[in-house]
Design a protein around this motif. Structure first.
Motif, short mmCIF file in Angstrom:
data_model
loop_
_atom_site.label_atom_id
_atom_site.label_comp_id
_atom_site.label_asym_id
_atom_site.label_seq_id
_atom_site.Cartn_x
_atom_site.Cartn_y
_atom_site.Cartn_z
N LEU A 155 0.87 -1.21 -0.09
CA LEU A 155 0.02 -0.15 -0.13
C LEU A 155 0.75 1.40 0.18
O LEU A 155 0.54 2.28 -0.81
CB LEU A 155 -0.97 0.13 1.32
N GLU A 158 2.65 1.47 -3.55
CA GLU A 158 1.53 1.78 -4.62
C GLU A 158 1.15 3.31 -4.36
O GLU A 158 1.06 4.16 -5.64
CB GLU A 158 0.55 1.13 -4.78
N GLY A 159 1.03 3.64 -3.20
CA GLY A 159 0.58 5.16 -2.92
C GLY A 159 1.59 5.90 -3.30
O GLY A 159 1.33 6.85 -4.14
N ILE A 166 1.75 11.92 -9.96
CA ILE A 166 0.56 13.24 -9.93
C ILE A 166 1.43 14.60 -9.62
O ILE A 166 1.20 15.73 -10.23
CB ILE A 166 -0.60 13.01 -9.41
N ALA A 179 7.11 5.85 6.76
CA ALA A 179 6.22 5.18 7.42
C ALA A 179 6.44 3.66 7.39
O ALA A 179 5.86 3.04 8.35
CB ALA A 179 5.01 5.09 6.45
N PHE B 105 -9.37 10.60 -11.09
CA PHE B 105 -8.52 11.38 -11.13
C PHE B 105 -6.95 10.83 -11.49
O PHE B 105 -6.62 11.08 -12.44
CB PHE B 105 -8.25 12.47 -10.11
N ILE B 106 -6.54 9.67 -11.11
CA ILE B 106 -5.63 9.05 -11.34
C ILE B 106 -5.86 8.39 -12.70
O ILE B 106 -4.90 8.62 -13.63
CB ILE B 106 -5.33 7.92 -10.32
N ALA B 123 -6.23 16.95 -11.24
CA ALA B 123 -5.57 15.89 -10.60
C ALA B 123 -4.92 16.33 -9.29
O ALA B 123 -5.08 15.86 -7.88
CB ALA B 123 -5.04 14.78 -11.30
N MET B 124 -4.00 17.27 -9.29
CA MET B 124 -2.99 17.70 -8.33
C MET B 124 -4.04 18.47 -7.31
O MET B 124 -3.79 18.17 -6.13
CB MET B 124 -2.01 18.69 -8.85
N LYS B 127 -6.17 15.85 -5.13
CA LYS B 127 -5.31 15.31 -4.38
C LYS B 127 -4.70 16.19 -3.12
O LYS B 127 -4.62 15.56 -1.96
CB LYS B 127 -3.89 14.56 -4.79
N GLU B 128 -4.66 17.42 -3.47
CA GLU B 128 -4.13 18.44 -2.50
C GLU B 128 -5.19 18.54 -1.51
O GLU B 128 -5.15 18.66 -0.37
CB GLU B 128 -3.84 19.66 -3.11
N ARG B 131 -5.18 15.87 1.03
CA ARG B 131 -4.02 15.96 1.84
C ARG B 131 -4.44 17.02 3.00
O ARG B 131 -4.17 16.80 4.03
CB ARG B 131 -2.64 16.46 1.17
N ARG B 148 3.17 15.40 8.04
CA ARG B 148 3.92 13.86 7.95
C ARG B 148 2.98 12.88 7.99
O ARG B 148 2.72 12.06 7.41
CB ARG B 148 5.06 13.99 8.84
N ASP B 151 0.56 12.67 5.05
CA ASP B 151 1.29 12.19 3.99
C ASP B 151 1.46 10.69 4.10
O ASP B 151 1.10 9.94 3.16
CB ASP B 151 2.74 12.67 3.99
N HIS B 152 1.68 10.15 5.51
CA HIS B 152 1.72 8.67 5.48
C HIS B 152 0.09 7.97 5.25
O HIS B 152 0.18 6.96 4.51
CB HIS B 152 2.21 8.30 6.96
N ILE B 154 -2.16 9.18 3.52
CA ILE B 154 -2.43 9.46 2.19
C ILE B 154 -1.91 8.11 1.25
O ILE B 154 -2.36 7.68 0.31
CB ILE B 154 -1.95 10.65 1.47
N LEU B 155 -0.62 7.94 1.61
CA LEU B 155 0.15 6.79 0.77
C LEU B 155 -0.78 5.60 1.00
O LEU B 155 -1.30 4.96 0.21
CB LEU B 155 1.43 6.62 1.58
N LEU B 156 -1.20 5.18 2.10
CA LEU B 156 -1.92 4.00 2.43
C LEU B 156 -3.25 4.27 1.75
O LEU B 156 -3.75 3.03 1.24
CB LEU B 156 -2.37 3.88 3.86
N GLU B 158 -4.07 5.89 -1.03
CA GLU B 158 -3.92 6.05 -2.55
C GLU B 158 -3.46 4.43 -2.92
O GLU B 158 -4.12 3.93 -3.99
CB GLU B 158 -2.80 6.89 -2.92
N GLY B 159 -2.76 3.82 -2.15
CA GLY B 159 -2.35 2.60 -2.57
C GLY B 159 -3.49 1.74 -2.19
O GLY B 159 -3.70 0.95 -3.23
#
Lengths: 191, 191
Positions: A155, A158-159, A166, A179, B105-106, B123-124, B127-128, B131, B148, B151-152, B154-156, B158-159
């Motif tokens: 995850l 890919e994220g 983007i 993370a 968007f992706i 798309a930006m 996502k912003e 965020r 921070r 950000d972590h 978000i990664l989860l 989006e993934g």
DNA sequence: ACTCTAGGAGAACGATGGTTCTCCGCGCAA
DNA sequence: TTGCGCGGAGAACCATCGTTCTCCTAGAGT
């Protein structure tokens, strides 16, 4: 005078890779590939009987290349925990490439996933390969539930890929690595 | 007898949303939208002066809808930590929708990101917005470094979105939630 | 009843796409 | 030297796409 089959094939695949990856598969015509590769349309069609076949070959090659780049980074480390973190160093390297445009499989899936079962299948296989690699690494690091840890790490990866694509910045690789460190600290047995 | 402007606009956007999201923007012709919406081409073009304009309207509406669905889930919880985890419950709901096909968007960025600066920008921005929402939630939960943590998270998220799209299973939402719990435990002050 | 105009159905247009075909030249076996 | 067949350049073909145009109907205002 005729270019031999192997180099013709390679030139076509090089051109396809550059164009498909940069602009998306649907936006690139066979004529553009012919121009970029210097291989005539006739020959192109006897090397790859259709655009779909060429797309498939493009994805196959990407898969192999990607796996080998990942393996190179991972194998540069010996400590099991470092080998996991090397995945994110690999992502960082990848994101910094000037032509980075996200994951070719995700992009192709977004374009053709509903209409081309083959592309959907290739995307799934590619991701499954990544999952297995991460599962192996997690097992080697002594995770109690390696599949779960692998899922969590995927995850983050890919994220990071889509966010980097983007935003245009390589930063997500670092954030994902941070993370991942937190997750490893929470998951792996202390040493 | 002429359908009034508002309903015509809504029907066009409904049709565009269904078709663009399912098949991708490039694969859908204006004629398909005309058929699905029941709005004549002439009218369609006076409502939206070009396909690009329609794509933009489609993305705008998706953005608003997505944000409001997210807000609904988040606002159903009161505890700051639960409000963060509600994000992943929202994802779970979303992934279970029969027509789920990943993030519009992706997908659009993958198709048009290099050729349409407007789509890249939308798309930006989308996502912003996500965020910022996560940053607020992290702040409210007392994170020492809310950006921070955002950000972590978000990664989860989006993934999970891309993995769910490709695998066709809603599971990634649960895995992302688990990982988020681990991250929150490691990041937030004890209570 | 008679305009007048907005809107619908769909043809038309020019561009582009994937794929095939034509024509031509060149190197090689006999 | 004479065919022969592969390969190159690019035209040809048919479909599709975004966009515009034509023609026609039907309702609104007088």
């Amino acid at each position: 005078m005729a270019m031999d089959t192997d180099t013709a094939q390679r030139q076509v695949l090089d051109a396809a890779d550059g164009l498909f990856y940069e602009r998306g598969v649907q936006a690139v015509g066979m004529d553009a590939i012919r121009t970029a590769s210097g291989v005539s349309l006739k020959r192109l069609y006897q090397l790859f009987p259709s655009k779909d076949a060429l797309i498939e070959a493009y994805l196959d090659r990407r898969d192999a290349l990607w796996k080998s780049m990942l393996a190179d980074h991972v194998d540069a480390a010996t400590d099991p925990r470092e080998r996991i973190l090397a995945v994110f160093d690999f992502l960082d390297d990848w994101f910094r490439q000037r032509d980075f445009r996200g994951c070719a499989f995700i992009n192709s899936f977004g374009e053709l996933g509903t209409v081309s079962p083959r592309v959907a299948e290739l995307a799934m296989q590619h991701k499954e390969g990544f999952r297995q690699a991460l599962t192996e690494l997690s097992k080697a690091a002594g995770a109690a539930d390696p599949e779960r840890l692998a899922d969590h790490l995927i995850l983050l990866s890919e994220g990071a890929i889509t966010r980097s694509a983007i935003s245009g910045s390589p930063d997500p690789a670092l954030r994902a690595r941070e993370a991942a460190v937190l997750l490893l600290d929470a998951t792996l047995p202390r040493d």
